[in-house]
Design a protein around this motif. Structure first.
Motif, PDB file in Angstrom:
ATOM      1  N   LEU A  29       0.848  -1.262   0.031  1.00  0.00           N
ATOM      2  CA  LEU A  29       0.079  -0.061  -0.221  1.00  0.00           C
ATOM      3  C   LEU A  29       0.987   1.194   0.159  1.00  0.00           C
ATOM      4  CD1 LEU A  29      -2.552  -0.811   2.498  1.00  0.00           C
ATOM      5  CD2 LEU A  29      -3.080  -0.604  -0.066  1.00  0.00           C
ATOM      6  N   GLU A  30       2.072   1.225   0.711  1.00  0.00           N
ATOM      7  CA  GLU A  30       2.885   2.580   0.792  1.00  0.00           C
ATOM      8  C   GLU A  30       3.495   2.682  -0.410  1.00  0.00           C
ATOM      9  OE1 GLU A  30       5.559   1.320   3.984  1.00  0.00           O
ATOM     10  OE2 GLU A  30       4.473   2.237   5.405  1.00  0.00           O
ATOM     11  N   ARG A  31       3.852   1.403  -1.232  1.00  0.00           N
ATOM     12  CA  ARG A  31       4.424   1.482  -2.471  1.00  0.00           C
ATOM     13  C   ARG A  31       3.264   2.178  -3.471  1.00  0.00           C
ATOM     14  NH1 ARG A  31       5.340  -3.078  -3.130  1.00  0.00           N
ATOM     15  NH2 ARG A  31       3.863  -3.910  -4.666  1.00  0.00           N
ATOM     16  N   HIS A  32       2.086   1.772  -3.399  1.00  0.00           N
ATOM     17  CA  HIS A  32       1.037   2.156  -4.219  1.00  0.00           C
ATOM     18  C   HIS A  32       0.923   3.714  -4.098  1.00  0.00           C
ATOM     19  CE1 HIS A  32       0.035  -0.880  -7.037  1.00  0.00           C
ATOM     20  NE2 HIS A  32       0.028  -1.818  -5.529  1.00  0.00           N
ATOM     21  N   VAL A  33       0.774   4.207  -2.767  1.00  0.00           N
ATOM     22  CA  VAL A  33       0.451   5.663  -2.531  1.00  0.00           C
ATOM     23  C   VAL A  33       1.467   6.440  -2.826  1.00  0.00           C
ATOM     24  CG1 VAL A  33       0.444   7.015  -0.352  1.00  0.00           C
ATOM     25  CG2 VAL A  33      -0.847   5.143  -0.156  1.00  0.00           C
ATOM     26  N   GLU A  34       3.035   6.056  -2.606  1.00  0.00           N
ATOM     27  CA  GLU A  34       3.986   6.566  -3.106  1.00  0.00           C
ATOM     28  C   GLU A  34       4.064   6.819  -4.437  1.00  0.00           C
ATOM     29  OE1 GLU A  34       8.982   6.528  -2.852  1.00  0.00           O
ATOM     30  OE2 GLU A  34       7.668   4.754  -2.206  1.00  0.00           O
ATOM     31  N   GLU A  35       3.509   5.868  -5.487  1.00  0.00           N
ATOM     32  CA  GLU A  35       3.348   6.124  -6.884  1.00  0.00           C
ATOM     33  C   GLU A  35       2.375   7.081  -7.220  1.00  0.00           C
ATOM     34  OE1 GLU A  35       2.497   2.256  -8.036  1.00  0.00           O
ATOM     35  OE2 GLU A  35       4.502   1.540  -8.008  1.00  0.00           O
ATOM     36  N   ARG A  36       1.262   6.946  -6.543  1.00  0.00           N
ATOM     37  CA  ARG A  36       0.198   7.978  -6.591  1.00  0.00           C
ATOM     38  C   ARG A  36       0.605   9.578  -6.434  1.00  0.00           C
ATOM     39  NH1 ARG A  36      -0.938   4.141  -8.926  1.00  0.00           N
ATOM     40  NH2 ARG A  36      -2.903   2.929  -9.289  1.00  0.00           N
ATOM     41  N   ASP A  37       1.354   9.527  -5.292  1.00  0.00           N
ATOM     42  CA  ASP A  37       1.856  10.962  -5.045  1.00  0.00           C
ATOM     43  C   ASP A  37       2.755  11.377  -5.886  1.00  0.00           C
ATOM     44  OD1 ASP A  37       0.374  10.742  -2.547  1.00  0.00           O
ATOM     45  OD2 ASP A  37       2.185  10.110  -1.228  1.00  0.00           O
ATOM     46  N   ASN A  38       3.490  10.534  -6.484  1.00  0.00           N
ATOM     47  CA  ASN A  38       4.546  10.991  -7.667  1.00  0.00           C
ATOM     48  C   ASN A  38       3.763  11.419  -8.814  1.00  0.00           C
ATOM     49  OD1 ASN A  38       6.732  10.563  -6.149  1.00  0.00           O
ATOM     50  ND2 ASN A  38       7.084   8.144  -6.907  1.00  0.00           N
ATOM     51  N   GLU A  39       2.736  10.560  -9.151  1.00  0.00           N
ATOM     52  CA  GLU A  39       1.530  11.032 -10.374  1.00  0.00           C
ATOM     53  C   GLU A  39       1.123  12.337 -10.032  1.00  0.00           C
ATOM     54  OE1 GLU A  39      -1.063   7.831 -10.970  1.00  0.00           O
ATOM     55  OE2 GLU A  39       0.358   6.321 -11.438  1.00  0.00           O
ATOM     56  N   VAL A  40       0.460  12.725  -8.723  1.00  0.00           N
ATOM     57  CA  VAL A  40      -0.083  13.792  -8.275  1.00  0.00           C
ATOM     58  C   VAL A  40       0.901  14.972  -8.503  1.00  0.00           C
ATOM     59  CG1 VAL A  40      -1.266  14.864  -6.586  1.00  0.00           C
ATOM     60  CG2 VAL A  40      -1.721  12.710  -6.945  1.00  0.00           C
ATOM     61  N   ALA A  41       2.095  14.698  -7.915  1.00  0.00           N
ATOM     62  CA  ALA A  41       3.232  15.891  -8.230  1.00  0.00           C
ATOM     63  C   ALA A  41       3.574  16.066  -9.688  1.00  0.00           C
ATOM     64  CB  ALA A  41       4.208  15.358  -7.512  1.00  0.00           C
ATOM     65  N   ASP A  42       3.705  14.912 -10.410  1.00  0.00           N
ATOM     66  CA  ASP A  42       3.929  15.378 -11.750  1.00  0.00           C
ATOM     67  C   ASP A  42       2.573  16.011 -12.525  1.00  0.00           C
ATOM     68  OD1 ASP A  42       6.368  13.729 -11.632  1.00  0.00           O
ATOM     69  OD2 ASP A  42       5.333  11.906 -12.404  1.00  0.00           O
ATOM     70  N   LEU A  43       1.421  15.577 -12.297  1.00  0.00           N
ATOM     71  CA  LEU A  43       0.356  16.367 -12.765  1.00  0.00           C
ATOM     72  C   LEU A  43       0.231  17.508 -12.348  1.00  0.00           C
ATOM     73  CD1 LEU A  43      -2.474  13.495 -12.606  1.00  0.00           C
ATOM     74  CD2 LEU A  43      -1.254  14.415 -14.577  1.00  0.00           C
ATOM     75  N   THR A  44       0.629  17.963 -10.935  1.00  0.00           N
ATOM     76  CA  THR A  44       0.706  19.497 -10.537  1.00  0.00           C
ATOM     77  C   THR A  44       1.418  20.207 -11.261  1.00  0.00           C
ATOM     78  OG1 THR A  44      -0.143  18.476  -8.406  1.00  0.00           O
ATOM     79  CG2 THR A  44       0.996  20.740  -8.473  1.00  0.00           C
ATOM     80  N   ARG A  45       2.838  19.505 -11.356  1.00  0.00           N
ATOM     81  CA  ARG A  45       3.929  20.283 -12.193  1.00  0.00           C
ATOM     82  C   ARG A  45       3.340  20.463 -13.881  1.00  0.00           C
ATOM     83  NH1 ARG A  45       7.330  17.072  -9.167  1.00  0.00           N
ATOM     84  NH2 ARG A  45       7.515  15.363 -10.820  1.00  0.00           N
ATOM     85  N   ASP A  46       2.770  19.652 -14.403  1.00  0.00           N
ATOM     86  CA  ASP A  46       2.309  19.914 -15.607  1.00  0.00           C
ATOM     87  C   ASP A  46       1.263  21.009 -15.610  1.00  0.00           C
ATOM     88  OD1 ASP A  46       4.037  17.709 -16.435  1.00  0.00           O
ATOM     89  OD2 ASP A  46       2.481  16.180 -16.323  1.00  0.00           O
ATOM     90  N   LEU A  47       0.309  20.846 -14.676  1.00  0.00           N
ATOM     91  CA  LEU A  47      -0.618  21.920 -14.749  1.00  0.00           C
ATOM     92  C   LEU A  47      -0.099  23.183 -14.403  1.00  0.00           C
ATOM     93  CD1 LEU A  47      -3.753  22.521 -14.647  1.00  0.00           C
ATOM     94  CD2 LEU A  47      -3.779  21.900 -12.166  1.00  0.00           C
ATOM     95  N   ALA A  48       0.789  23.346 -13.499  1.00  0.00           N
ATOM     96  CA  ALA A  48       1.434  24.620 -13.309  1.00  0.00           C
ATOM     97  C   ALA A  48       2.199  25.259 -14.660  1.00  0.00           C
ATOM     98  CB  ALA A  48       2.255  24.761 -12.083  1.00  0.00           C
ATOM     99  N   ALA A  49       2.853  24.039 -15.641  1.00  0.00           N
ATOM    100  CA  ALA A  49       3.356  24.620 -16.709  1.00  0.00           C
ATOM    101  C   ALA A  49       2.410  25.073 -17.465  1.00  0.00           C
ATOM    102  CB  ALA A  49       4.211  23.416 -17.193  1.00  0.00           C
TER     103      ALA A  49
END
Length: 265
Positions: A29-49
């Motif tokens: 679960l922690e691995r999946h949460v970390e993956e989702r957190d990374n995806e959210v961070a990437d999407l947040t950066r893409d949205l800001a860009a």
């Protein structure tokens, strides 16, 4: 005792196995949460860009439109009222009877010239030509209005690229000048427009939709005495909080909100 020890040992093994399985599930679960957190961070950066790119494109579009509008001025007021005369119908007969229906004979519908031939609109004079559908000379109206109200300002047909009426009240006419730099007719009109105070002619710059909203908002702030004055120069909007204060330029709605001014739609 050996039986109890055996049961306790088996119980410990079962508990240890379940704890190990739970640990595996937690790690998964922690691995999946970390993956989702990374995806959210990437999407947040893409949205800001993307937002940054959109803002940059909007600014480029705004600046391009502003520059294209710089040679233009909007003239309005009674001086810009159309000089066209209303076309009146045929008068009623003195005896009160109904007017006669027009005949199919073209000579009856048109005044005759030499030899009884119909006379063209141009031959009947300017007033008749206007009634016949010739376009209004808006440029000529602008020139005569400016010359009459700003003596000494030299303006000719060669200074005007084109001019046409805008929809809405107050007889608005937009004029695009051939030149717009310092010393041009456009520049002189903006410099001398305060001389028109109390007259029936108003001169304003042609603003983009964004700058128009900023100008309307600051004009409302002036009416409520939040600022002393608001004005435009070369497509930009400025205001002064006090009569002898410094000018502040407002280029965006965000800046307007930062300054705590209400935004007028």
């Amino acid at each position: 005792m050996s039986s109890i020890s055996k049961d306790l040992h088996e119980f410990r093994e079962i508990v240890a196995a379940e704890i190990s399985a739970l640990n595996d599930r937690v790690r998964d679960l922690e691995r999946h949460v970390e993956e989702r957190d990374n995806e959210v961070a990437d999407l947040t950066r893409d949205l800001a860009a993307a937002r940054s790119d959109i803002k940059a494109l909007q600014e480029r579009t705004e600046n391009a439109e502003k520059n294209s509008r710089i040679p233009c001025l909007i003239l309005s007021g009674g001086a810009m009222a159309s000089r066209r005369k209303a076309v009146l119908g045929a008068p009623l007969p003195v005896d009160g009877s109904a007017p006669r229906a027009p005949t199919s004979d073209s000579s009856a519908a048109e005044p005759a010239g030499s030899g009884g031939a119909p006379v063209s609109a141009r031959e009947r004079g300017p007033a008749a030509a206007r009634r016949a559908g010739e376009p209004e000379d808006v440029g000529g109206l602008v020139i005569s209005a400016v010359r009459a109200r700003l003596p000494g300002l030299s303006i000719t047909e060669q200074d005007i690229d084109r001019a046409h009426r805008l929809p809405g009240p107050n007889n608005k006419v937009i004029v695009r000048f051939v030149r717009s730099g310092p010393g041009s007719v456009r520049d002189q009109l903006m410099s001398r427009r305060l001389e028109l105070k109390g007259q029936d002619l108003f001169i304003n710059e042609s603003l983009t939709a964004g700058k128009s909203q900023i100008y309307r908002s600051l004009l409302e702030a002036k009416k409520t005495q939040m600022i002393y004055t608001v004005f435009t120069r070369w497509g930009h909007v400025f205001f002064k909080s006090e009569k002898f204060g410094t000018s502040t330029r407002v280029d965006s709605i965000e800046k307007l909100r930062e300054l705590r001014f209400p935004v007028k739609q």
